[in-house]
Design a protein around this motif. Structure first.
Motif, PDB file in Angstrom:
ATOM      1  N   GLY A  12       0.848  -1.161   0.052  1.00 26.48           N
ATOM      2  CA  GLY A  12       0.169   0.131  -0.046  1.00 26.48           C
ATOM      3  C   GLY A  12       0.844   1.233   0.047  1.00 26.48           C
ATOM      4  N   ILE A  13       0.296   2.277  -0.583  1.00 24.50           N
ATOM      5  CA  ILE A  13       1.032   3.550  -0.835  1.00 24.50           C
ATOM      6  C   ILE A  13       0.231   4.811  -0.568  1.00 24.50           C
ATOM      7  CG2 ILE A  13       2.375   5.136  -2.297  1.00 24.50           C
ATOM      8  CD1 ILE A  13       2.669   2.729  -3.905  1.00 24.50           C
ATOM      9  N   VAL A  14       0.491   5.701   0.342  1.00 18.71           N
ATOM     10  CA  VAL A  14      -0.142   6.776   0.611  1.00 18.71           C
ATOM     11  C   VAL A  14       0.638   7.901   0.385  1.00 18.71           C
ATOM     12  CG1 VAL A  14      -1.531   8.212   2.441  1.00 18.71           C
ATOM     13  CG2 VAL A  14      -1.445   5.561   2.446  1.00 18.71           C
ATOM     14  N   ILE A  15       0.222   8.884  -0.519  1.00 14.59           N
ATOM     15  CA  ILE A  15       1.091  10.239  -0.696  1.00 14.59           C
ATOM     16  C   ILE A  15       0.111  11.543  -0.229  1.00 14.59           C
ATOM     17  CG2 ILE A  15       1.639  11.786  -2.447  1.00 14.59           C
ATOM     18  CD1 ILE A  15       2.146   9.504  -4.254  1.00 14.59           C
ATOM     19  N   ARG A  16       0.716  12.206   0.928  1.00 17.57           N
ATOM     20  CA  ARG A  16       0.203  13.108   1.698  1.00 17.57           C
ATOM     21  C   ARG A  16       0.788  14.543   1.440  1.00 17.57           C
ATOM     22  NH1 ARG A  16      -2.640  10.835   5.898  1.00 17.57           N
ATOM     23  NH2 ARG A  16      -2.310   8.564   6.175  1.00 17.57           N
TER      24      ARG A  16
END
Length: 84
Positions: free
Chosen positions: A2-6
């Motif tokens: 999983g990848i989250v870009i903030r």
């Protein structure tokens, strides 16, 4: 994986996930996720980005990409070259 870009305020800009079927171990999976995250960040966000991971060896691999001689070197080089 999983990848989250903030953004700088912590607001979620992009989330992505996919199944990996050919990773040898958790360290390789983390490296692939970091590489994919960098690709997505370059594609979707033109601003500078900070790579975060809970795997210290992956962060160290990206810091020492020029002198890296581990099994992760090909993945790391691909990630760095693909995000420039």
């Amino acid at each position: 994986m999983g990848i989250v870009i903030r953004d700088a305020a912590g607001k979620t800009l992009l989330c992505s996930w996919r199944a990996l079927f050919r990773a040898w171990d958790a360290e390789e999976t983390e490296t692939i996720a970091a590489t994919e995250g960098m690709r997505l960040a370059v594609e979707w966000n033109p601003e500078k980005a900070i790579l975060e991971s809970d795997c210290a060896s992956v962060i160290q691999a990206f810091k020492c990409v020029g002198n890296l001689k581990s099994s992760l070197s090909f993945i790391v080089r691909e990630g760095v070259e693909g995000s420039v």
